[in-house]
Design an enzyme around this catalytic site. Structure first.
Site, short mmCIF file in Angstrom:
data_model
loop_
_atom_site.label_atom_id
_atom_site.label_comp_id
_atom_site.label_asym_id
_atom_site.label_seq_id
_atom_site.Cartn_x
_atom_site.Cartn_y
_atom_site.Cartn_z
N SER A 143 -5.60 -2.17 -14.18
CA SER A 143 -4.51 -3.11 -14.45
C SER A 143 -4.20 -3.11 -15.94
O SER A 143 -5.11 -3.08 -16.78
CB SER A 143 -4.93 -4.52 -14.02
OG SER A 143 -4.01 -5.46 -14.51
N LYS A 179 -0.53 -10.90 -3.05
CA LYS A 179 0.67 -11.63 -3.47
C LYS A 179 1.25 -12.56 -2.39
O LYS A 179 1.76 -13.62 -2.71
CB LYS A 179 1.76 -10.66 -3.95
CG LYS A 179 1.52 -10.13 -5.34
CD LYS A 179 2.68 -9.25 -5.78
CE LYS A 179 2.65 -9.04 -7.28
NZ LYS A 179 3.87 -8.39 -7.77
N ASP A 212 8.16 -11.95 -11.52
CA ASP A 212 8.64 -10.56 -11.43
C ASP A 212 10.17 -10.49 -11.51
O ASP A 212 10.73 -9.61 -12.17
CB ASP A 212 8.19 -9.91 -10.12
CG ASP A 212 6.71 -9.57 -10.12
OD1 ASP A 212 6.16 -9.28 -11.19
OD2 ASP A 212 6.10 -9.57 -9.03
N GLY A 222 15.20 0.77 -1.64
CA GLY A 222 13.89 0.27 -1.25
C GLY A 222 13.97 -1.15 -0.74
O GLY A 222 14.92 -1.88 -1.05
N GLY A 272 10.69 -3.05 -0.14
CA GLY A 272 9.33 -3.58 -0.14
C GLY A 272 9.29 -4.90 -0.92
O GLY A 272 10.33 -5.52 -1.16
N GLY A 273 8.10 -5.28 -1.32
CA GLY A 273 7.93 -6.53 -2.05
C GLY A 273 8.68 -6.52 -3.37
O GLY A 273 9.29 -7.52 -3.77
N ASN A 282 17.44 1.36 2.43
CA ASN A 282 16.02 1.65 2.62
C ASN A 282 15.83 2.62 3.77
O ASN A 282 16.61 2.61 4.72
CB ASN A 282 15.26 0.35 2.90
CG ASN A 282 13.76 0.55 2.81
OD1 ASN A 282 13.27 1.15 1.85
ND2 ASN A 282 13.03 0.08 3.80
N ARG A 283 14.80 3.45 3.63
CA ARG A 283 14.49 4.41 4.70
C ARG A 283 14.35 3.69 6.04
O ARG A 283 14.90 4.11 7.04
CB ARG A 283 13.20 5.16 4.33
CG ARG A 283 12.75 6.16 5.34
CD ARG A 283 11.50 6.85 4.86
NE ARG A 283 10.39 5.90 4.66
CZ ARG A 283 9.18 6.26 4.26
NH1 ARG A 283 8.92 7.53 3.99
NH2 ARG A 283 8.22 5.36 4.11
N ARG A 290 13.72 -3.34 7.34
CA ARG A 290 13.15 -4.07 6.19
C ARG A 290 14.26 -4.53 5.24
O ARG A 290 14.19 -5.60 4.66
CB ARG A 290 12.15 -3.19 5.43
CG ARG A 290 10.93 -2.83 6.24
CD ARG A 290 9.94 -2.04 5.39
NE ARG A 290 9.08 -2.92 4.60
CZ ARG A 290 8.30 -2.48 3.61
NH1 ARG A 290 8.28 -1.20 3.30
NH2 ARG A 290 7.54 -3.32 2.94
N ILE A 312 11.90 0.76 -11.40
CA ILE A 312 10.78 -0.13 -11.68
C ILE A 312 9.45 0.64 -11.78
O ILE A 312 8.45 0.11 -12.20
CB ILE A 312 10.67 -1.29 -10.67
CG1 ILE A 312 10.25 -0.80 -9.30
CG2 ILE A 312 11.97 -2.07 -10.56
CD1 ILE A 312 9.67 -1.94 -8.50
P1 ATR Z 1 6.23 -2.57 -2.94
O1 ATR Z 1 5.73 -3.85 -2.38
O2 ATR Z 1 5.54 -2.15 -4.20
O3 ATR Z 1 7.70 -2.53 -3.07
P2 ATR Z 1 6.05 -1.20 -0.38
O4 ATR Z 1 6.20 -2.48 0.37
O5 ATR Z 1 4.99 -0.24 0.07
O6 ATR Z 1 5.73 -1.43 -1.92
O7 ATR Z 1 7.46 -0.47 -0.42
C1 ATR Z 1 7.61 0.84 -0.79
C2 ATR Z 1 9.08 1.21 -0.72
O8 ATR Z 1 9.22 2.59 -0.99
C3 ATR Z 1 9.70 0.96 0.65
O9 ATR Z 1 11.03 0.63 0.50
C4 ATR Z 1 9.53 2.34 1.30
O10 ATR Z 1 10.43 2.59 2.36
P3 ATR Z 1 10.05 2.11 3.87
O11 ATR Z 1 10.30 0.65 3.93
O12 ATR Z 1 10.94 2.90 4.75
O13 ATR Z 1 8.59 2.47 4.05
C5 ATR Z 1 9.87 3.23 0.12
N1 ATR Z 1 9.38 4.59 0.32
C6 ATR Z 1 8.11 5.01 0.20
N2 ATR Z 1 8.04 6.35 0.46
C7 ATR Z 1 9.31 6.77 0.73
C8 ATR Z 1 9.93 8.03 1.05
N3 ATR Z 1 9.19 9.15 1.16
N4 ATR Z 1 11.27 8.05 1.25
C9 ATR Z 1 12.01 6.94 1.15
N5 ATR Z 1 11.49 5.72 0.85
C10 ATR Z 1 10.18 5.64 0.64
#
Ligand code: ATR
Length: 292
Positions: free
Chosen positions: A23, A74, A111, A135, A137-138, A159-160, A164, A227
């Protein structure tokens, strides 16, 4: 009397996570404690999920003034809070805990403010028309909340995993911004109207595949930010620079979220100095080497 009330007991704060890994928070907070002449300490604490509740009680007893919270605690830590600020409530994650003298806990999320402050410091007139957020995620939740609160009119989340993105759009719909969802495959088309492009995915991080996008459709005055801060210049930022677009790297978000946390515990907002940034960059280089 708790230890915290004793004048001879130095203020102590820390970061909890599992694993805590390397960290950067101790480096930042101990730098600021020294700078402010506060005889305190900031420590990194590895706490497994099953021990979270119990260990929190121990840290309160020990007189901790506050904590940062990182992966995987978190969301889970919210249950132990007596109060949540608006950001933590809506984002659904706490990254900063304030431990009051009576032992009660306030959960905050700095954040989002850290992300916005990073943009504002880099460009005072950053355009708040339409943002394209990659993306869901969190980290994306904090970014979308921050953008909505900063007055961005339209936020498009791609997002993929579409579901989400839809969940974030639904949860953050009431903040005044128009929050839309786009297919991951349509990013290129969505760039046309974007004044800000934000990567919140893990793509581009050391060890992960790069985020390779053709940025041609972005307007010439668009701002591109990532980020991800390890590496400092991701493929995305390099491509943006090559196209002559303004870029903001992710290290500032890390520094600014920490400034807001430090202020909450110690009453003074420390500076995001070049000296601190240099120390962080050095630290990043060192850990890159040990990984290599
Ligand atoms: P955090 O909380 O740090 O944002 P997370 O919840 O693991 O971490 O989210 C990771 C993000 O990266 C997600 O949006 C993920 O897409 P998915 O929701 O489809 O999993 C994205 N991500 C990770 N690997 C990826 C890839 N190879 N192609 C596209 N998006 C990817």
């Amino acid at each position: 009397m708790t230890l915290k009330d004793r004048k001879d007991f130095p203020p102590i704060a820390g970061v909890i996570g599992w694993p805590i890994g390397h960290s950067r928070s101790p480096l930042m907070h101990n730098h600021w404690l020294a700078e402010a002449g506060i005889e305190g300490r900031y420590v990194a604490l590895g706490i497994p999920p099953e021990d979270l509740e119990g260990e929190l009680k121990v840290l309160i007893k020990k007189g901790f003034r506050g904590l940062n919270v990182t992966i995987p605690h978190k969301s889970a830590v919210r249950a132990a809070m007596d109060r949540l600020d608006e950001a933590a409530r809506i984002i659904g994650a706490v990254n900063t805990i304030i431990i009051e003298p009576d032992g009660s806990l306030e959960g905050r999320n700095t954040d989002a403010a850290g992300f916005i402050e990073n943009l504002a410091q880099a460009r005072t007139e950053w355009r708040a028309r339409s943002a394209l957020v990659l993306g869901a995620g969190g980290a994306a939740r904090a970014v979308v909340y921050g953008l909505a609160r900063a007055g961005v009119e339209e936020i498009v989340i791609a997002n993929r995993t579409r579901a989400r993105a839809e969940a974030i759009a639904a949860d953050l719909a009431g903040l005044g911004a128009r929050v839309l969802v786009a297919e991951w495959e349509t990013i290129r088309e969505r760039m046309k109207g974007a004044s800000l492009l934000v990567n919140t995915t893990s793509l581009g991080m050391t060890g992960a595949p790069p985020l390779t996008l053709d940025l041609t459709p972005l307007p010439a005055d668009a701002l591109v930010t990532d980020i991800v801060y390890a590496p400092l210049e991701t493929e995305l930022l390099a491509a943006a620079r090559a196209r002559g677009l303004e870029t903001v790297d992710g290290l500032g978000m890390l520094i600014h979220q920490a400034r807001f946390a430090f202020e909450a515990w110690f009453g003074t907002r420390p500076a995001a100095s070049a000296e601190l940034r240099d120390a962080l960059v050095e630290d990043l280089k060192r850990t890159e080497k040990t990984k290599g």
